[in-house]
Scaffold this motif. Structure first.
Motif, PDB file in Angstrom:
ATOM      1  N   ALA A 100       0.853  -1.185   0.000  1.00  0.00           N
ATOM      2  CA  ALA A 100       0.000   0.000   0.000  1.00  0.00           C
ATOM      3  C   ALA A 100       0.893   1.240   0.000  1.00  0.00           C
ATOM      4  O   ALA A 100       1.810   1.353   0.821  1.00  0.00           O
ATOM      5  CB  ALA A 100      -0.901  -0.003   1.225  1.00  0.00           C
ATOM      6  N   GLY A 101       0.667   2.131  -0.952  1.00  0.00           N
ATOM      7  CA  GLY A 101       1.521   3.310  -1.091  1.00  0.00           C
ATOM      8  C   GLY A 101       2.790   3.052  -1.879  1.00  0.00           C
ATOM      9  O   GLY A 101       3.586   3.968  -2.101  1.00  0.00           O
ATOM     10  N   GLY A 102       2.995   1.820  -2.323  1.00  0.00           N
ATOM     11  CA  GLY A 102       4.202   1.485  -3.075  1.00  0.00           C
ATOM     12  C   GLY A 102       4.197   2.082  -4.474  1.00  0.00           C
ATOM     13  O   GLY A 102       3.135   2.341  -5.054  1.00  0.00           O
ATOM     14  N   VAL A 103       5.385   2.275  -5.002  1.00  0.00           N
ATOM     15  CA  VAL A 103       5.558   2.968  -6.282  1.00  0.00           C
ATOM     16  C   VAL A 103       6.489   2.178  -7.195  1.00  0.00           C
ATOM     17  O   VAL A 103       7.511   1.649  -6.748  1.00  0.00           O
ATOM     18  CB  VAL A 103       6.149   4.378  -6.054  1.00  0.00           C
ATOM     19  N   SER A 104       6.130   2.100  -8.463  1.00  0.00           N
ATOM     20  CA  SER A 104       7.090   1.740  -9.511  1.00  0.00           C
ATOM     21  C   SER A 104       7.483   3.062 -10.142  1.00  0.00           C
ATOM     22  O   SER A 104       6.698   3.669 -10.884  1.00  0.00           O
ATOM     23  CB  SER A 104       6.442   0.805 -10.540  1.00  0.00           C
ATOM     24  N   PRO A 105       8.674   3.590  -9.826  1.00  0.00           N
ATOM     25  CA  PRO A 105       9.016   4.974 -10.167  1.00  0.00           C
ATOM     26  C   PRO A 105       9.190   5.177 -11.668  1.00  0.00           C
ATOM     27  O   PRO A 105       9.180   4.209 -12.447  1.00  0.00           O
ATOM     28  CB  PRO A 105      10.343   5.185  -9.436  1.00  0.00           C
ATOM     29  N   LEU A 106       9.366   6.430 -12.077  1.00  0.00           N
ATOM     30  CA  LEU A 106       9.562   6.744 -13.484  1.00  0.00           C
ATOM     31  C   LEU A 106      10.655   5.877 -14.082  1.00  0.00           C
ATOM     32  O   LEU A 106      11.776   5.823 -13.581  1.00  0.00           O
ATOM     33  CB  LEU A 106       9.940   8.218 -13.642  1.00  0.00           C
ATOM     34  N   HIS A 107      10.291   5.187 -15.178  1.00  0.00           N
ATOM     35  CA  HIS A 107      11.258   4.314 -15.835  1.00  0.00           C
ATOM     36  C   HIS A 107      10.856   4.134 -17.288  1.00  0.00           C
ATOM     37  O   HIS A 107       9.780   4.571 -17.706  1.00  0.00           O
ATOM     38  CB  HIS A 107      11.343   2.965 -15.112  1.00  0.00           C
ATOM     39  N   THR A 108      11.719   3.492 -18.052  1.00  0.00           N
ATOM     40  CA  THR A 108      11.445   3.240 -19.464  1.00  0.00           C
ATOM     41  C   THR A 108      11.858   1.817 -19.827  1.00  0.00           C
ATOM     42  O   THR A 108      12.667   1.190 -19.142  1.00  0.00           O
ATOM     43  CB  THR A 108      12.212   4.212 -20.384  1.00  0.00           C
ATOM     44  N   HIS A 109      11.287   1.316 -20.927  1.00  0.00           N
ATOM     45  CA  HIS A 109      11.693   0.055 -21.540  1.00  0.00           C
ATOM     46  C   HIS A 109      11.995   0.306 -23.014  1.00  0.00           C
ATOM     47  O   HIS A 109      11.541   1.295 -23.595  1.00  0.00           O
ATOM     48  CB  HIS A 109      10.584  -0.999 -21.432  1.00  0.00           C
ATOM     49  N   ARG A 110      12.704  -0.610 -23.630  1.00  0.00           N
ATOM     50  CA  ARG A 110      13.007  -0.495 -25.054  1.00  0.00           C
ATOM     51  C   ARG A 110      11.771  -0.664 -25.924  1.00  0.00           C
ATOM     52  O   ARG A 110      11.737  -0.215 -27.065  1.00  0.00           O
ATOM     53  CB  ARG A 110      14.021  -1.563 -25.469  1.00  0.00           C
TER      54      ARG A 110
ATOM     55  N   MET B  64      -3.528  -1.580 -19.319  1.00  0.00           N
ATOM     56  CA  MET B  64      -3.067  -0.314 -19.892  1.00  0.00           C
ATOM     57  C   MET B  64      -1.880  -0.605 -20.787  1.00  0.00           C
ATOM     58  O   MET B  64      -0.991  -1.374 -20.416  1.00  0.00           O
ATOM     59  CB  MET B  64      -2.674   0.686 -18.803  1.00  0.00           C
ATOM     60  N   ILE B  65      -1.870  -0.008 -21.971  1.00  0.00           N
ATOM     61  CA  ILE B  65      -0.739  -0.160 -22.878  1.00  0.00           C
ATOM     62  C   ILE B  65       0.182   1.040 -22.721  1.00  0.00           C
ATOM     63  O   ILE B  65      -0.281   2.181 -22.678  1.00  0.00           O
ATOM     64  CB  ILE B  65      -1.205  -0.323 -24.349  1.00  0.00           C
ATOM     65  N   ILE B  66       1.473   0.768 -22.594  1.00  0.00           N
ATOM     66  CA  ILE B  66       2.495   1.813 -22.470  1.00  0.00           C
ATOM     67  C   ILE B  66       3.320   1.801 -23.747  1.00  0.00           C
ATOM     68  O   ILE B  66       3.975   0.792 -24.062  1.00  0.00           O
ATOM     69  CB  ILE B  66       3.420   1.558 -21.260  1.00  0.00           C
ATOM     70  N   PRO B  67       3.332   2.888 -24.532  1.00  0.00           N
ATOM     71  CA  PRO B  67       4.121   2.913 -25.769  1.00  0.00           C
ATOM     72  C   PRO B  67       5.617   2.758 -25.483  1.00  0.00           C
ATOM     73  O   PRO B  67       6.093   3.083 -24.383  1.00  0.00           O
ATOM     74  CB  PRO B  67       3.809   4.294 -26.365  1.00  0.00           C
ATOM     75  N   PRO B  68       6.381   2.271 -26.456  1.00  0.00           N
ATOM     76  CA  PRO B  68       7.806   2.013 -26.232  1.00  0.00           C
ATOM     77  C   PRO B  68       8.592   3.271 -25.901  1.00  0.00           C
ATOM     78  O   PRO B  68       8.305   4.351 -26.434  1.00  0.00           O
ATOM     79  CB  PRO B  68       8.281   1.401 -27.559  1.00  0.00           C
ATOM     80  N   THR B  69       9.557   3.132 -25.010  1.00  0.00           N
ATOM     81  CA  THR B  69      10.578   4.112 -24.612  1.00  0.00           C
ATOM     82  C   THR B  69      10.048   5.291 -23.798  1.00  0.00           C
ATOM     83  O   THR B  69      10.845   6.097 -23.324  1.00  0.00           O
ATOM     84  CB  THR B  69      11.363   4.676 -25.821  1.00  0.00           C
TER      85      THR B  69
END
Length: 210
Positions: free
Chosen positions: A96-106, A140-145
């Motif tokens: 609870a309150g946990g975060v996956s911080p700002l990041h990117t994938h290829r 949810m779809i996250i576009p590349p990069t």
């Protein structure tokens, strides 16, 4: 069950093996990895176990960290049968309150909420943010990069799965990229507009040097 549907869809849309004369190319982890994946294991040594993994059933580690979250990243190194198949996945566990911080994938990411309530979003190259509260079985779809993030806004732990059209999708977390490496503090002062004391605090937090 919900998950197998996404495995099936991911396999359908994933790229084919570079060498179409082979049915598969199980990774030989004793040899170096390259841009197109690992060299193929001798087919005579391949068994059914090479195509089976229970890794999604296991959390990636302890959530007692600064982000109160952890991931189990499953690519061709953890699951050799994925090699050359153009698919990988990860499991995310957030307190609870946990975060996956700002990041990117290829590559692009399909996020699936298995348990809990997640506030998720990404920022495009026009600096427009797209975000939404997601509940169990939402996607949810996250576009590349593109930069993206997830936050557990519920009162209980959350479980997510992500699927990628690559057998090794890669990840770069902004905080660790900036402050967890060897970029000199003076340079970070200039490129982040943060003062020296704040840069030093963040370097200590993320384990950086210089």
């Amino acid at each position: 069950m919900f998950l197998p549907v996404f495995f099936f869809l991911s396999i359908l849309i994933s790229p084919t093996l570079a060498n179409t004369l082979s049915d598969f190319c199980v990774a030989d982890l004793s040899l170096p990895n390259g841009p197109s994946g690992y060299p193929c294991k001798d087919p005579k040594r391949v068994t059914a176990d090479d195509f089976v993994s229970s890794a999604l059933a296991v959390p990636g580690g302890n959530t007692r960290n600064i982000y109160k979250s952890t991931i189990n990243d499953i690519n061709n190194e953890q699951f050799p049968g994925l090699n050359g198949m153009g698919i990988s996945m990860l499991r995310g566990d957030l307190e609870a309150g946990g975060v996956s911080p700002l990041h990117t994938h290829r590559v692009s990411e399909l996020l699936v909420i298995e348990e809990g309530t997640i506030f998720a979003g990404f920022i495009d190259t026009n600096n427009t943010a797209y975000y939404k509260t997601l509940n169990k079985r939402d996607m949810m779809i996250i576009p590349p990069t593109l930069l993206h993030f997830f936050i557990n806004v519920g009162s209980t732990p959350a479980l997510t799965y992500s699927f990628f059209p690559s057998d090794n999708h890669g990840v770069q977390i902004d905080g660790f990229a900036l402050f967890g490496g060897n970029l000199p503090s003076k340079l970070l002062n200039n490129i982040t507009l943060l003062d020296h004391a704040e840069v030093q605090r963040l370097k200590k937090l993320f384990g950086g040097t210089n």
